[in-house]
Design a protein around this motif. Structure first.
Motif, mmCIF file in Angstrom:
data_model
loop_
_atom_site.group_PDB
_atom_site.id
_atom_site.type_symbol
_atom_site.label_atom_id
_atom_site.label_comp_id
_atom_site.label_asym_id
_atom_site.label_seq_id
_atom_site.Cartn_x
_atom_site.Cartn_y
_atom_site.Cartn_z
ATOM 1 N N TYR A 57 0.814 -1.207 0.000
ATOM 2 C CA TYR A 57 0.000 0.000 0.000
ATOM 3 C C TYR A 57 0.852 1.263 0.000
ATOM 4 O O TYR A 57 0.321 2.343 -0.275
ATOM 5 N N LEU A 58 2.137 1.160 0.328
ATOM 6 C CA LEU A 58 2.996 2.335 0.476
ATOM 7 C C LEU A 58 4.032 2.452 -0.627
ATOM 8 O O LEU A 58 4.967 3.240 -0.489
ATOM 9 N N GLU A 59 3.899 1.688 -1.699
ATOM 10 C CA GLU A 59 4.829 1.776 -2.820
ATOM 11 C C GLU A 59 4.045 1.712 -4.117
ATOM 12 O O GLU A 59 3.017 1.041 -4.195
ATOM 13 N N PRO A 60 4.528 2.406 -5.155
ATOM 14 C CA PRO A 60 3.856 2.306 -6.452
ATOM 15 C C PRO A 60 3.983 0.901 -7.023
ATOM 16 O O PRO A 60 4.946 0.180 -6.757
ATOM 17 N N LYS A 61 3.020 0.522 -7.823
ATOM 18 C CA LYS A 61 3.059 -0.795 -8.452
ATOM 19 C C LYS A 61 4.046 -0.828 -9.611
ATOM 20 O O LYS A 61 4.653 -1.856 -9.892
ATOM 21 N N SER A 62 4.238 0.301 -10.290
ATOM 22 C CA SER A 62 5.125 0.362 -11.435
ATOM 23 C C SER A 62 6.552 0.647 -10.986
ATOM 24 O O SER A 62 6.797 1.521 -10.131
ATOM 25 N N ALA A 63 7.501 -0.082 -11.553
ATOM 26 C CA ALA A 63 8.912 0.149 -11.214
ATOM 27 C C ALA A 63 9.373 1.506 -11.723
ATOM 28 O O ALA A 63 10.214 2.171 -11.092
ATOM 29 N N GLU A 64 8.839 1.936 -12.854
ATOM 30 C CA GLU A 64 9.217 3.244 -13.398
ATOM 31 C C GLU A 64 8.764 4.371 -12.479
ATOM 32 O O GLU A 64 9.526 5.299 -12.190
ATOM 33 N N GLU A 65 7.536 4.280 -12.011
ATOM 34 C CA GLU A 65 7.041 5.305 -11.090
ATOM 35 C C GLU A 65 7.809 5.281 -9.774
ATOM 36 O O GLU A 65 8.108 6.339 -9.192
ATOM 37 N N LEU A 66 8.153 4.088 -9.291
ATOM 38 C CA LEU A 66 8.950 3.979 -8.068
ATOM 39 C C LEU A 66 10.314 4.643 -8.236
ATOM 40 O O LEU A 66 10.792 5.355 -7.348
ATOM 41 N N GLY A 67 10.945 4.427 -9.400
ATOM 42 C CA GLY A 67 12.238 5.060 -9.653
ATOM 43 C C GLY A 67 12.123 6.569 -9.732
ATOM 44 O O GLY A 67 13.004 7.292 -9.227
ATOM 45 N N GLN A 68 11.050 7.081 -10.319
ATOM 46 C CA GLN A 68 10.868 8.525 -10.401
ATOM 47 C C GLN A 68 10.673 9.145 -9.025
ATOM 48 O O GLN A 68 11.250 10.192 -8.715
ATOM 49 N N VAL A 69 9.865 8.491 -8.195
ATOM 50 C CA VAL A 69 9.630 9.017 -6.844
ATOM 51 C C VAL A 69 10.906 8.965 -6.020
ATOM 52 O O VAL A 69 11.237 9.915 -5.292
ATOM 53 N N ARG A 70 11.656 7.860 -6.136
ATOM 54 C CA ARG A 70 12.903 7.755 -5.393
ATOM 55 C C ARG A 70 13.905 8.815 -5.836
ATOM 56 O O ARG A 70 14.595 9.423 -5.000
ATOM 57 N N LEU A 71 14.000 9.067 -7.146
ATOM 58 C CA LEU A 71 14.895 10.107 -7.645
ATOM 59 C C LEU A 71 14.462 11.478 -7.151
ATOM 60 O O LEU A 71 15.294 12.311 -6.784
ATOM 61 N N ARG A 72 13.163 11.711 -7.123
ATOM 62 C CA ARG A 72 12.661 12.994 -6.622
ATOM 63 C C ARG A 72 13.017 13.191 -5.155
ATOM 64 O O ARG A 72 13.404 14.292 -4.742
ATOM 65 N N LEU A 73 12.897 12.142 -4.370
ATOM 66 C CA LEU A 73 13.247 12.247 -2.954
ATOM 67 C C LEU A 73 14.748 12.414 -2.767
ATOM 68 O O LEU A 73 15.194 13.120 -1.846
ATOM 69 N N LEU A 74 15.551 11.775 -3.612
ATOM 70 C CA LEU A 74 16.999 11.975 -3.556
ATOM 71 C C LEU A 74 17.350 13.420 -3.873
ATOM 72 O O LEU A 74 18.230 14.012 -3.231
ATOM 73 N N GLN A 75 16.687 14.003 -4.850
ATOM 74 C CA GLN A 75 16.939 15.398 -5.174
ATOM 75 C C GLN A 75 16.499 16.331 -4.054
ATOM 76 O O GLN A 75 17.043 17.428 -3.915
ATOM 77 N N ALA A 76 15.535 15.893 -3.250
ATOM 78 C CA ALA A 76 15.109 16.689 -2.098
ATOM 79 C C ALA A 76 15.987 16.476 -0.875
ATOM 80 O O ALA A 76 15.833 17.182 0.126
ATOM 81 N N GLY A 77 16.894 15.492 -0.931
ATOM 82 C CA GLY A 77 17.811 15.261 0.180
ATOM 83 C C GLY A 77 17.424 14.127 1.094
ATOM 84 O O GLY A 77 18.072 13.930 2.132
ATOM 85 N N TYR A 78 16.409 13.336 0.748
ATOM 86 C CA TYR A 78 15.970 12.213 1.572
ATOM 87 C C TYR A 78 16.512 10.920 0.952
ATOM 88 O O TYR A 78 16.037 10.481 -0.099
ATOM 89 N N ARG A 79 17.504 10.307 1.618
ATOM 90 C CA ARG A 79 18.229 9.176 1.038
ATOM 91 C C ARG A 79 18.020 7.876 1.792
ATOM 92 O O ARG A 79 18.685 6.891 1.502
ATOM 93 N N SER A 80 17.152 7.829 2.769
ATOM 94 C CA SER A 80 16.973 6.609 3.538
ATOM 95 C C SER A 80 16.280 5.547 2.697
ATOM 96 O O SER A 80 15.652 5.831 1.672
ATOM 97 N N ARG A 81 16.389 4.302 3.147
ATOM 98 C CA ARG A 81 15.784 3.190 2.416
ATOM 99 C C ARG A 81 14.271 3.286 2.393
ATOM 100 O O ARG A 81 13.624 2.855 1.439
#
Length: 324
Positions: A79-103
């Motif tokens: 329930y807390l992760e996107p179903k698509s791997a592409e969308e998950l990668g985009q969200v993770r990259l966005r959070l990395l650009q915001a400075g949030y790097r935790s798992r």
């Protein structure tokens, strides 16, 4: 003399006398060394080993805590992760650009959206039912008081991440020319690129922490043995700034063609300084245009009042003095 002592000890204590004397002397020496050992200062190397061991133990406990926290979030991962791997990668990259790097950054981001959305939606419904519910209330009013807070809570984390990304990009853009100058000085002083990056990361910490974090990540990944080209490309993606992407391309090309890194840094640092001056001039040129509207708002109405006000008063007085 030794023979005489041996003969004397043998005569007094028997054939085992010399062995008994040696054992007694050893016992006395052991007793005498105990106070010296107790008063001995600890070895500095032992202190370092103990400190390192405590640090490792604390890091291990922190990792264990993180694993327990991850285990709790894993129950609701679907329930807390996107179903698509592409969308998950985009969200993770966005959070990395915001400075949030935790798992768990992605899961916490979606958890914040769910919690704030549902919480504010519930609060809006309760507030409407207790204070604003009337028989003649329209559908727009109901949606505004009930669904509006939920929508605000759901969009608040996205808005926060967007602001964080823009702030980090602005900070990186402002500090990048200075970082290049420091990097060029370190390289020309004889340090390697890896050592220069470590030094720049340490020196930039007080002024530009976001850029210092990026350089520190590069140094750690290089020490871990990751490919330097891939490390630099990852930095360009994390920063999301065109200047950094161009800098990564310059370093990769210099490494590929075998050209001098110092020459490449010198030319690119000069371009970044010129670009910073051009950005400052652009902002200065935009200032008169931005001030025009403000000047008109705060200058024209008082001027009209001063010029037209007496005429309006005079016309009003003449109208009141005219015969009915």
């Amino acid at each position: 003399m030794i023979d005489q002592l041996n003969t004397l000890v043998t005569g007094l204590l028997g054939p085992a006398g010399p062995l008994m004397v040696v054992a007694g002397l050893a016992f006395v020496l052991i007793l005498a060394s105990i106070p010296l050992m107790l008063n001995q200062k600890p070895d500095p190397m032992d202190k370092l080993r103990e400190t390192a061991k405590q640090k490792v133990d604390s890091e291990t406990r922190a990792i264990l805590r993180d694993k327990r926290r991850n285990a709790k979030l894993n129950k609701y991962a679907q329930y807390l992760e996107p179903k698509s791997a592409e969308e998950l990668g985009q969200v993770r990259l966005r959070l990395l650009q915001a400075g949030y790097r935790s798992r768990d950054a992605v899961r916490l981001y979606y958890l914040a959206q769910v919690v704030l959305g549902v919480g504010l939606l519930t609060a809006g419904v309760v507030y409407y039912l207790m204070f604003k519910a009337t028989p003649d209330a329209t559908m727009q009013q109901k949606m505004f008081y009930m669904i509006g807070p939920g929508a605000v809570g759901y969009m608040a984390p996205k808005y926060w991440i967007t602001r964080r990304v823009e702030e980090r990009r602005e900070q990186i853009t402002q500090g990048f020319p200075d970082a290049l100058d420091m990097l060029l000085v370190c390289v020309e002083a004889g340090q390697s690129l890896d050592q220069s990056i470590v030094r720049v990361a340490r020196e930039l910490r007080a002024s530009y922490p976001a850029l210092a974090d990026e350089f520190q990540i590069i140094s750690h990944e290089m020490k871990a043995g990751k490919d330097k080209t891939q490390v630099l490309n990852d930095m360009g993606e994390r920063c999301g700034v065109q200047d950094v992407a161009s800098f990564v391309t310059v370093l990769n090309q210099a490494a590929s063609f075998g050209t001098s890194i110092a020459d490449a840094l010198r030319i690119y640092a000069a371009e970044m300084r010129d670009k910073r001056v051009m950005r400052a001039e652009e902002k200065a040129n935009k200032l008169p245009t931005k001030m025009t509207l403000t000047t008109m708002i705060f200058t024209v109405p008082p001027l009209l009042i001063i010029l037209v006000g007496p005429s309006i008063v005079s016309i009003a007085n003449l109208g009141s003095m005219s015969p009915n």
